[in-house]
Design a protein around this motif. Structure first.
Motif, PDB file in Angstrom:
ATOM      1  N   VAL A 207     -16.142   2.230  -1.637  1.00  0.00           N
ATOM      2  CA  VAL A 207     -14.985   1.711  -0.967  1.00  0.00           C
ATOM      3  C   VAL A 207     -14.556   2.382   0.240  1.00  0.00           C
ATOM      4  O   VAL A 207     -15.189   3.596   0.871  1.00  0.00           O
ATOM      5  N   MET A 208     -13.694   1.766   0.960  1.00  0.00           N
ATOM      6  CA  MET A 208     -13.196   2.313   2.332  1.00  0.00           C
ATOM      7  C   MET A 208     -12.495   3.746   1.844  1.00  0.00           C
ATOM      8  O   MET A 208     -11.477   3.583   1.074  1.00  0.00           O
ATOM      9  N   TRP A 209     -12.915   4.712   2.460  1.00  0.00           N
ATOM     10  CA  TRP A 209     -12.324   5.908   1.867  1.00  0.00           C
ATOM     11  C   TRP A 209     -11.956   6.628   3.330  1.00  0.00           C
ATOM     12  O   TRP A 209     -12.470   6.737   4.439  1.00  0.00           O
ATOM     13  N   SER A 210     -10.712   7.342   3.258  1.00  0.00           N
ATOM     14  CA  SER A 210     -10.108   8.004   4.353  1.00  0.00           C
ATOM     15  C   SER A 210     -10.417   9.633   3.886  1.00  0.00           C
ATOM     16  O   SER A 210      -9.614  10.252   3.116  1.00  0.00           O
ATOM     17  N   PRO A 211     -11.209  10.418   4.752  1.00  0.00           N
ATOM     18  CA  PRO A 211     -11.458  11.843   4.453  1.00  0.00           C
ATOM     19  C   PRO A 211     -10.236  12.627   5.007  1.00  0.00           C
ATOM     20  O   PRO A 211     -10.057  13.547   4.245  1.00  0.00           O
ATOM     21  N   VAL A 212      -9.460  11.960   5.918  1.00  0.00           N
ATOM     22  CA  VAL A 212      -8.268  12.645   6.152  1.00  0.00           C
ATOM     23  C   VAL A 212      -7.187  12.767   5.093  1.00  0.00           C
ATOM     24  O   VAL A 212      -6.596  13.488   4.570  1.00  0.00           O
TER      25      VAL A 212
END
Length: 980
Positions: A207-212
């Motif tokens: 899935v699209m993942w935001s590390p921030v």
């Protein structure tokens, strides 16, 4: 009289000096309390207060009883800051549609709403934490959720006030929000519907993942920006050759990737069976090349030249070619074999592989791409979880543990370069880095943190699009019955539904409605029990979703299950699922209905709210939640650029309200093509201010000319002059235009057309022609009474037609005539008699006005030459073709052209044209006359009306007046002098 400027209520030209002769007080000058200047920033709040005192909304509700229902369901804006211009555009459009439906006879229900959960609000609260150097993870979850709730509540109230300041009408006292206890309960209930019908499942997939932000993101939470990525070519040596000729011995497959950080997760290479591949021998290389002469590499035949150039290969030759199908069963080694990556890399067929770029071979990391995952799943390939939620490699990743993926390009490239050196030194097939470069390309970023995102495989909760519930097929079928405005937007939403993967609804955050389900610890099966779900929903309705966090699981599981056997899920649901569920807790309220008549949002909502609402509703009810979708464009600055604080081009609706007034902003919306992207800026708003001034002055002139009008003065349609009948005909055309817009929701061009009618048909023509009659005829004059009858209709039509847009100005123009104890917003659009519609009359007056334009052109030429001063000093002789004389018969051309005297001269019909060009010219003109002759009118000037006539002075008692004016004055038919 003359003069076509209606910017002020004035006497006919020259009447300023008539007072010296004592005749000014005999002229019916316009008189009105409606001021020339609107002073909107001050006046609009006063009107809002007056409407509240009058209880306009309550009176509207009372009047709606028994009317057909119209429901526009409000897409909820996010409660985390002041409104921006896009909010204003959208809410104004909705308000115009709602108000126009109400005035067209519908009972309108509009419940405004807000989106109050999710990452944007968490992010704002966390920003406060960071400023205060507080650790969010040390704050108890219920305390954190409470602070998020307070933040959202504060901004909800701010935005509500800002929407009301824009003149938006709605059921503000009954607004909805996704954080209302009842809303949270219904959202949990909707999740339960998918749980119980079997479409909700937990699975591992990218899935699209935001590390921030440390959470999964929806496509609608993504925006694309230019990003510089390291690109690498990498060689994978073959270890198994499926061909009998052992054609791949000592050969390496070469891939190209823009994400070097995914190399540790590589588990396969994809090829296309339809592509022709070649084994190439490297003969000569540049000094900096990593490939050694003699190396053999495999790639698509059509890409050899490009790859060799990029990799520093100066000379090469093809050893042999093979179809892609020959690679079936081939196996390569990971280029970092011997350093913790001791597994095989099979070559797998995939149709998505092309020879348009790269090498025609695609490295497959099933954990980090949709296509990669699909290929891996289809072939039983491992999906390793190597990246933590903060974007760092987990401890078990050889060579790179603890490295952030966005800083991994150098260490991964260095490790691959070392592998290539070792392979070259030992004479083995190439393994490792072949070449390294960089590329600037469009890359997905989180629209909140503005940071780049990654694809990351994690256990998430999904709603299946293609299981036994067939949500995708049902959604596509449902869209066949939905009306799209504009129609071309249908393709956008349809294609998005067709191509979307399963819906990832889980987020690893705290502020939202939890996916309130239990999972058996031993079997991994999710508990699907309607009684458990009911207990959860009931608790949320009474205590909010906080109950999930502060209750013992046994409260929900009851006596049938041992809480020790179950894992309680604490992921929160995607905010798009929440907003997509709003139909379930709004449209089921008393007096509303499902599905809604209309959803209206920006074009970005085809991947957002339009889609999530469709999928949620189809998945739980089998039908779309809307009958019609209307889409508006984005707002750009005057140069066509996106607005940003850094560019200094942001136009805030609050600033427009304070400087120009909300009516100017509303007029800008309705004068724009809202189907496309709109532009706004200081110059554009200045132009709208000028358009507003013209509309306001039209209303002001009407009010002034109607001073003292009573119903007893009215003239029946049958007795009216032809000019008045033409105006009424034009009104029926605009009545139809408004009615069509109400029914179709297609408002583009409607109000520009109405503005054109006011300025061109009325101010510059009808008012100009009728000023003399209105100002100088006697009170009992049929023509004057007929004109005032038409002005009465015009005032009623224009104020009501403008009311949905110029909500403040139209009401001021209504109450200036009918008193402040009423409001235009309690009125209906006028029902115009069908006999007023006379297309033949419309055609006739189109011809007459074309002739008039020829006359006025010649008059202006006479003024420029000094032959005459005002048009009333002119006499015209109009040559009329004998075969067309009937087209302009029955018209007082002196009155129509605003000259003192006019005559017609019959001339022979035009002979047939001798050549094609002349035929075209003659056909294009097709007018019944030639060019008129302009001379100085004979006679004396009337001191009251300023017409030059031989009859002036015939009444010796009034030696300076014409007979008409002398008669009016003699009979004492005067009016109160104008206040000016």
């Amino acid at each position: 009289m003359t003069g076509s400027d209606n910017s002020k209520t004035s006497a006919p030209a020259g009447h300023e000096s008539a007072a010296a002769d004592g005749y000014r007080d005999t002229v019916f000058l316009p008189k009105t309390s409606f001021p020339m200047r609107g002073n909107l920033p001050k006046r609009e709040p006063e009107l809002l207060a007056r409407w509240q005192t009058l209880d306009v909304d309550g009176k509207i509700r009372d009047a709606a009883e028994g009317r057909p229902l119209f429901v526009l369901h409000d897409g909820p804006p996010y409660a985390n800051g002041h409104l921006h211009i896009g909010h204003a555009l959208n809410k104004i459009l909705k308000d115009v549609i709602n108000r126009s439906h109400r005035m067209a006879g519908y009972a309108v229900r509009y419940v405004p709403g807000w989106d109050c959960h999710g990452l944007p609000i968490e992010w704002k609260v966390e920003e406060e934490y960071r400023k205060a150097k507080r650790d969010k993870d040390s704050v108890p979850v219920l305390q954190f959720r409470g602070e998020c709730r307070a933040w959202a509540a504060r901004w909800l109230d701010v935005q509500m006030g800002e929407f009301q300041r824009l003149g938006v009408q709605g059921e503000w006292a009954h607004r909805y929000s996704t954080m209302d206890y009842s809303s949270e309960a219904t959202i949990a209930e909707e999740i339960g519907r998918f749980l119980l019908n079997g479409s909700l499942y937990r699975g591992l997939r990218p899935v699209m993942w935001s590390p921030v932000e440390k959470t999964a993101l929806a496509e609608a939470e993504i925006e694309y920006h230019d990003h510089t990525s390291t690109t690498i070519y990498v060689a994978f040596p073959f270890v198994e050759d499926p061909t009998s000729a052992q054609a791949l011995d000592g050969v390496s497959a070469v891939i190209w990737t823009t994400t070097p950080w995914t190399i540790p997760a590589n588990r396969a290479i994809a090829f296309n069976p339809e592509i022709t591949y070649a084994v190439v021998r490297v003969d000569e290389t540049s000094p900096e090349a990593l490939l050694a002469p003699g190396a053999k590499i495999l790639l698509a035949e059509s890409l050899i030249e490009t790859v060799c150039r990029d990799c520093g290969v100066l000379a090469h030759h093809i050893l042999y070619t093979m179809p892609g199908s020959a690679l079936e069963g081939a196996v390569a080694a990971h280029p970092l074999r011997g350093q913790g990556y001791d597994f095989d890399v099979p070559l797998l067929p995939a149709e998505f592989v092309t020879a348009d770029a790269g090498t025609g071979l695609v490295h497959i990391a099933p954990s980090h791409g949709e296509d990669d995952f699909a290929v891996g799943r289809a072939n039983g390939i491992e999906v390793p979880e190597l990246v933590a939620d903060d974007g760092r490699y987990v401890d078990r990743v050889p060579l790179f543990a603890g490295t952030h993926v966005f800083k991994a390009a150098d260490p991964v490239s260095d490790a691959l370069a070392g592998a290539m050196e070792r392979a070259s030194a030992s004479g083995d097939a190439p393994a490792g880095l072949v070449s390294r470069s960089s590329i600037v390309h469009s890359y997905p970023h989180s629209w909140r943190s503005r940071a780049p995102v990654i694809y990351r495989a994690t256990p998430q909760w999904f709603i299946s699009m293609d299981d036994h519930n067939h949500i995708r097929d049902k959604a596509l079928a449902a869209l066949d019955d939905v009306t799209f405005v504009p129609e071309q937007s249908r393709n956008r939403l349809t294609s998005m539904v067709e191509g979307r993967p399963d819906w990832c609804i889980s987020r690893q955050r705290a502020w939202g409605v939890p996916i309130a389900v239990f999972v058996n610890k031993e079997t991994g099966e999710v508990l699907r029990d309607p009684e458990v779900m009911k207990r959860i929903v009931d608790a949320f309705r009474e205590e909010s979703a906080d109950a999930w966090y502060d209750s013992d699981p046994a409260r929900f599981l009851g006596n049938a299950y041992d809480a020790a056997d179950y894992e309680q899920v604490f992921d929160v649901v995607d905010v798009w699922f929440e907003s997509g569920s709003t139909h379930a807790f709004v449209l089921n309220q008393p007096g509303l209905r499902f599905p809604a008549d209309l959803y209206l949002e920006g074009s970005d909502q085809h991947r957002g709210w339009f889609q999530s609402s469709l999928l949620e509703s189809v998945g739980t009810r089998g039908v779309a939640p809307y009958k019609t979708l209307v889409t508006n464009g984005f707002v750009l600055d005057e140069a066509g650029r996106k607005m940003s604080k850094s560019l200094g081009n942001v136009i805030a609706p609050q600033d427009v309200n304070d400087s120009l007034g909300a009516d100017i902003l509303r007029l800008w919306v309705m004068n724009s093509d809202t189907n496309e992207d709109l532009r706004i800026g200081k110059e554009i708003l200045k132009q709208q201010g000028e358009l507003y001034r013209r509309l306001r002055n039209t209303l002001r002139w009407l009010l002034g000319a109607l001073d003292g009008f009573t119903p007893e003065e009215a003239v029946p349609y049958e007795e009216m002059p032809e000019l008045e009948k033409w105006v009424l005909h034009r009104l029926t055309e605009f009545g139809s235009l408004i009615s069509d817009a109400v029914e179709t929701h297609e408002w583009v061009g409607v109000y520009p057309a109405l503005h054109g009618f006011c300025t061109t048909d009325l101010s510059a023509f009808y008012f100009d022609v009728r000023k003399d009659t209105l100002y100088c005829d006697g009170k009992d004059s049929l023509k004057r009474r007929a004109a005032r009858t038409v002005l009465d209709v015009l005032h009623r039509c224009l104020t009501t037609w403008l009311a949905p847009v110029l909500v403040f100005t139209a009401d001021d123009a209504w109450t200036a005539r009918f008193g402040t104890d009423t409001s235009v917003h309690l009125q209906a659009f006028p029902e115009l008699p069908p006999e007023w519609n006379d297309p033949e009359l419309g055609d006739r007056w189109a011809t007459l006005r074309a002739v008039r334009r020829i006359i006025t052109t010649e008059i202006e030429a006479g003024r420029r030459s000094g032959q005459i001063g005002s048009s009333l000093q002119a006499s015209i002789d109009l040559p009329v073709f004998e075969d067309k004389a009937g087209q302009i018969a029955g018209v007082d051309w002196a009155e129509l052209a605003i000259v003192s005297q006019a005559g017609l001269t019959i001339i022979p019909a035009l002979a047939p044209a001798a050549d094609e060009e002349a035929t075209t010219t003659q056909s294009a003109l097709s007018l019944p006359c030639g060019v008129p002759t302009v001379t100085v009118a004979a006679g004396a000037k009337c001191d009251r009306c300023w017409r030059v006539l031989p009859e002036v002075g015939q009444n010796t008692a009034y030696a300076t007046l014409c007979l008409r004016c002398a008669d009016v004055v003699e009979r004492g038919l005067t009016c109160t002098p104008a206040s000016e």
